[in-house]
Design a protein around this motif. Structure first.
Motif, mmCIF file in Angstrom:
data_model
loop_
_atom_site.group_PDB
_atom_site.id
_atom_site.type_symbol
_atom_site.label_atom_id
_atom_site.label_comp_id
_atom_site.label_asym_id
_atom_site.label_seq_id
_atom_site.Cartn_x
_atom_site.Cartn_y
_atom_site.Cartn_z
ATOM 1 N N ASP A 186 0.865 -1.185 0.000
ATOM 2 C CA ASP A 186 0.000 0.000 0.000
ATOM 3 C C ASP A 186 0.902 1.235 0.000
ATOM 4 O O ASP A 186 1.239 1.776 1.050
ATOM 5 C CB ASP A 186 -0.906 -0.020 1.233
ATOM 6 N N LEU A 187 1.296 1.674 -1.167
ATOM 7 C CA LEU A 187 2.219 2.795 -1.287
ATOM 8 C C LEU A 187 1.462 4.130 -1.321
ATOM 9 O O LEU A 187 0.317 4.189 -1.777
ATOM 10 C CB LEU A 187 3.052 2.664 -2.568
ATOM 11 N N PRO A 188 2.090 5.199 -0.884
ATOM 12 C CA PRO A 188 1.463 6.521 -1.003
ATOM 13 C C PRO A 188 1.176 6.860 -2.463
ATOM 14 O O PRO A 188 1.895 6.428 -3.376
ATOM 15 C CB PRO A 188 2.518 7.463 -0.416
ATOM 16 N N ALA A 189 0.138 7.650 -2.669
ATOM 17 C CA ALA A 189 -0.277 8.000 -4.028
ATOM 18 C C ALA A 189 0.855 8.639 -4.829
ATOM 19 O O ALA A 189 1.029 8.350 -6.025
ATOM 20 C CB ALA A 189 -1.483 8.934 -3.982
ATOM 21 N N ALA A 190 1.645 9.481 -4.182
ATOM 22 C CA ALA A 190 2.733 10.156 -4.897
ATOM 23 C C ALA A 190 3.786 9.160 -5.367
ATOM 24 O O ALA A 190 4.357 9.302 -6.462
ATOM 25 C CB ALA A 190 3.369 11.217 -3.999
ATOM 26 N N GLU A 191 4.058 8.127 -4.554
ATOM 27 C CA GLU A 191 5.044 7.120 -4.940
ATOM 28 C C GLU A 191 4.526 6.259 -6.088
ATOM 29 O O GLU A 191 5.282 5.913 -7.013
ATOM 30 C CB GLU A 191 5.402 6.251 -3.732
ATOM 31 N N VAL A 192 3.242 5.921 -6.032
ATOM 32 C CA VAL A 192 2.655 5.152 -7.134
ATOM 33 C C VAL A 192 2.739 5.949 -8.430
ATOM 34 O O VAL A 192 3.114 5.421 -9.486
ATOM 35 C CB VAL A 192 1.198 4.772 -6.834
ATOM 36 N N GLU A 193 2.405 7.220 -8.351
ATOM 37 C CA GLU A 193 2.449 8.062 -9.540
ATOM 38 C C GLU A 193 3.872 8.188 -10.064
ATOM 39 O O GLU A 193 4.092 8.174 -11.277
ATOM 40 C CB GLU A 193 1.877 9.449 -9.231
ATOM 41 N N ARG A 194 4.853 8.314 -9.184
ATOM 42 C CA ARG A 194 6.246 8.396 -9.620
ATOM 43 C C ARG A 194 6.643 7.133 -10.384
ATOM 44 O O ARG A 194 7.294 7.196 -11.429
ATOM 45 C CB ARG A 194 7.158 8.591 -8.412
ATOM 46 N N ARG A 195 6.234 5.973 -9.864
ATOM 47 C CA ARG A 195 6.548 4.707 -10.520
ATOM 48 C C ARG A 195 5.833 4.607 -11.868
ATOM 49 O O ARG A 195 6.406 4.113 -12.847
ATOM 50 C CB ARG A 195 6.160 3.540 -9.611
ATOM 51 N N TRP A 196 4.599 5.045 -11.902
ATOM 52 C CA TRP A 196 3.871 5.051 -13.173
ATOM 53 C C TRP A 196 4.596 5.916 -14.221
ATOM 54 O O TRP A 196 4.787 5.507 -15.364
ATOM 55 C CB TRP A 196 2.456 5.583 -12.963
ATOM 56 N N GLN A 197 4.996 7.111 -13.796
ATOM 57 C CA GLN A 197 5.609 8.035 -14.744
ATOM 58 C C GLN A 197 6.980 7.562 -15.211
ATOM 59 O O GLN A 197 7.452 7.967 -16.282
ATOM 60 C CB GLN A 197 5.720 9.438 -14.136
ATOM 61 N N SER A 198 7.623 6.698 -14.433
ATOM 62 C CA SER A 198 8.923 6.173 -14.844
ATOM 63 C C SER A 198 8.784 4.927 -15.709
ATOM 64 O O SER A 198 9.783 4.387 -16.191
ATOM 65 C CB SER A 198 9.782 5.853 -13.611
ATOM 66 N N THR A 199 7.540 4.475 -15.914
ATOM 67 C CA THR A 199 7.292 3.283 -16.738
ATOM 68 C C THR A 199 6.270 3.630 -17.816
ATOM 69 O O THR A 199 6.550 4.416 -18.706
ATOM 70 C CB THR A 199 6.837 2.105 -15.861
ATOM 71 N N THR A 200 5.072 3.052 -17.738
ATOM 72 C CA THR A 200 4.011 3.357 -18.708
ATOM 73 C C THR A 200 2.750 3.728 -17.932
ATOM 74 O O THR A 200 2.034 2.846 -17.437
ATOM 75 C CB THR A 200 3.735 2.147 -19.627
ATOM 76 N N PRO A 201 2.445 5.014 -17.799
ATOM 77 C CA PRO A 201 1.362 5.443 -16.910
ATOM 78 C C PRO A 201 -0.034 5.073 -17.387
ATOM 79 O O PRO A 201 -0.995 5.178 -16.625
ATOM 80 C CB PRO A 201 1.532 6.972 -16.862
#
Length: 538
Positions: free
Chosen positions: A453-468
């Motif tokens: 259960d990651l914070p929303a900002a961390e999930v978004e960072r991971r998305w933006q570094s891959t394929t959002p």
């Protein structure tokens, strides 16, 4: 070993992808050359940058054969990957090569180089080709340099495989044994059909199971054509297609639409995807399929929007109802119709067995494969980014359909667009697995994990570094570290399903292990103590 090595870079079949990803590949190769220079080795590119194409990838099977004809057969070869690649571009050359082979990927989520390397490794494993493998972010870390030095010294790269425990004839009793044996017995007796919409997607030789390995399990292929799927889409009425969209809207799913077909998701694209969903279910019913796989990529991508929304809906129990063309009955009422993305038949067998095990244990049977895309440490856990463009069911997401959205697939891969089924996988206990072919046998690795259960900002960072645009699962694997998974895993794909809690997930994993074993699959449990698990679930 000589003082120089040859470097080959397998790429995509699609020109747009090769051009856009070339800079990342070039950067990786420059880093690799510096690493080899530390050991006084020169890296020679086995094929040039081609200005007329704007990239330096091997982009076809024929070109790959021609490239490898020019490499001395005993010379050391590196296959370096910073992008998704089609393994059959280099498989023929590597199959006949007699020198040492090292596959290498950069540790980056930007383009799926890790995914490409894992697929190539699995293809080489199935083909019986000996190889070594390494990965790194900057190619300066101790793990990479130690492995590289081993390889350059003429030795095989050593990886820690202590997490792997063969199930063998280990005693598993109680409910897991009963359920696993029953599922295997029923499958062999009643038999099941995998609907294969054009075999062999994106060069994934590893994803094709020879028929003679399937048949003893009671599983047979119905080889279907994507042209038949496209024709069936044309027979779906506007009213029927709109009814699917209306159902999804009522469930609260969001569609990020615009007006430009070339760059945005449009309503017409979504309606064509709804037509594909209806057509796929009807064809599956017509041929009595227990699971289906749509290749989509080459061929269908030039005719229709992406199949990803379709795939995710099929894998969900709660999905838009489909009647037969005569309107007399609802097809697969109250059931998921397991879909194996990219016609990965290993995932298809896994999904079929998982669906039946989970239902017998009264667990949610929704299952999907994901790409092992990337991973990073977060606090005290190594959290993987699992992503797949299609097949992820809404039941896996936080807030289900209301937490799901559909965004246009990237134009460089999907010229006619189409939307994904995007969401954040909910925190919970999971079972992961992979069936693969090695030494002309079916084998399977299984393990446990949980979704963080990651914070929303961390999930978004991971998305933006891959394929959002794609659904994401932030997975932690129990008892298996990053390098152990990379060294051992025989696919770019990993299968996942949820338990209600840790106990039910362990129960389900053992039941699936028994079912696989009864079906003749060689089973390994990864990161688990078999005796302890068996005792705790008895």
């Amino acid at each position: 070993m000589s003082s120089h090595v040859y470097l080959a870079a397998s790429g995509d079949l699609r020109l747009s992808a090769n051009q856009k990803c070339w800079l990342a590949q070039k950067t990786m190769e420059d880093d690799l050359k510096r690493a080899f220079h530390r050991f006084r080795y020169e890296v020679r590119r086995a094929h040039p940058f081609r200005p007329e194409k704007g990239h330096g990838f091997i982009d076809s099977q024929r070109y790959g054969m021609d490239v490898f004809r020019q490499i001395p057969e005993d010379a050391p070869v590196i296959v370096a990957e910073a992008v998704w690649q089609y393994s059959h571009h280099v498989l023929a050359g590597l199959y006949h090569h007699r020198g040492p082979i090292l596959t290498v990927a950069n540790w980056s989520g930007e383009w799926p180089g890790l995914v490409g390397m894992l697929n190539l490794n699995a293809c080489l494993t199935k083909a019986g080709v000996r190889y070594d493998t390494l990965w790194s972010e900057k190619f300066q870390d101790e793990y990479f340099l130690r492995g590289l030095e081993q390889w350059l010294s003429g030795n095989h790269v050593e990886h820690n495989a202590s997490h792997v425990q063969a199930l063998g004839s280990s005693s598993i009793s109680g409910l897991p044994c009963t359920v696993g044996q029953n599922v295997a017995t029923e499958l062999v007796k009643e038999k099941a059909i995998l609907g294969i919409f054009d075999e062999g997607c994106m060069g994934m030789y590893n994803a094709i199971i020879p028929d003679e390995l399937l048949h003893p399990m009671g599983i047979f292929k119905e080889r279907l054509s994507q042209s038949a799927l496209f024709a069936a889409m044309k027979r779906v009425s506007d009213r029927e297609a709109q009814s699917i969209r209306d159902w999804l809207d009522a469930k609260g799913m969001k569609f990020r639409t615009g007006q430009d077909d070339a760059t945005e998701l449009t309503n017409n694209q979504v309606l064509d995807q709804c037509r594909m969903y209806i057509a796929a279910v009807r064809i599956a019913d017509e041929f009595g399929c227990a699971a289906i796989g749509i290749q989509y990529q080459q061929g269908l991508k030039d005719l229709a929007p992406a199949s990803d929304l379709v795939e995710g809906l099929l894998n969900n129990v709660d999905r838009p109802p489909i009647s037969g063309a005569d309107g007399n009955r609802v097809l697969y009422r109250g059931q998921a119709l397991p879909h194996f993305n990219e016609v990965d038949e290993c995932a298809g067998v896994d999904a079929l067995v998982t669906n039946r095990i989970w239902k017998k244990l009264n667990l949610d049977p929704e299952t999907t494969l994901h790409d092992i895309r990337f991973g990073e440490q977060y606090n005290d856990e190594f959290v993987w980014v699992f992503e797949i463009s299609g097949a992820a069911p809404p039941n896996h997401f936080v807030n289900g359909y209301r937490g799901a959205s559909s965004e246009r697939q990237p134009p460089m891969y999907f010229p006619l667009g189409g939307g994904t089924l995007k969401g954040i996988s909910k925190p919970g206990e999971i079972v992961w697995s992979r069936i693969f072919v090695e030494s002309n046998k079916l084998k399977a690795d299984l393990g446990r994990g949980h979704v963080a259960d990651l914070p929303a900002a961390e999930v978004e960072r991971r998305w933006q570094s891959t394929t959002p645009q794609w659904p994401i699962m932030n997975a932690v694997l129990h008892g298996v570290n990053r390098d152990q998974l990379m060294a051992r895993h025989k696919s770019n794909h990993i299968q996942v399903a949820y338990g209600k809690d840790a106990y039910s997930a362990e129960l389900a994993m053992l039941a699936k292990a028994v079912a696989f074993r009864e079906l003749g699959i060689e089973v390994n449990l990864c990161g688990c103590d078999i005796e302890q698990l068996s005792a705790s679930t008895h």
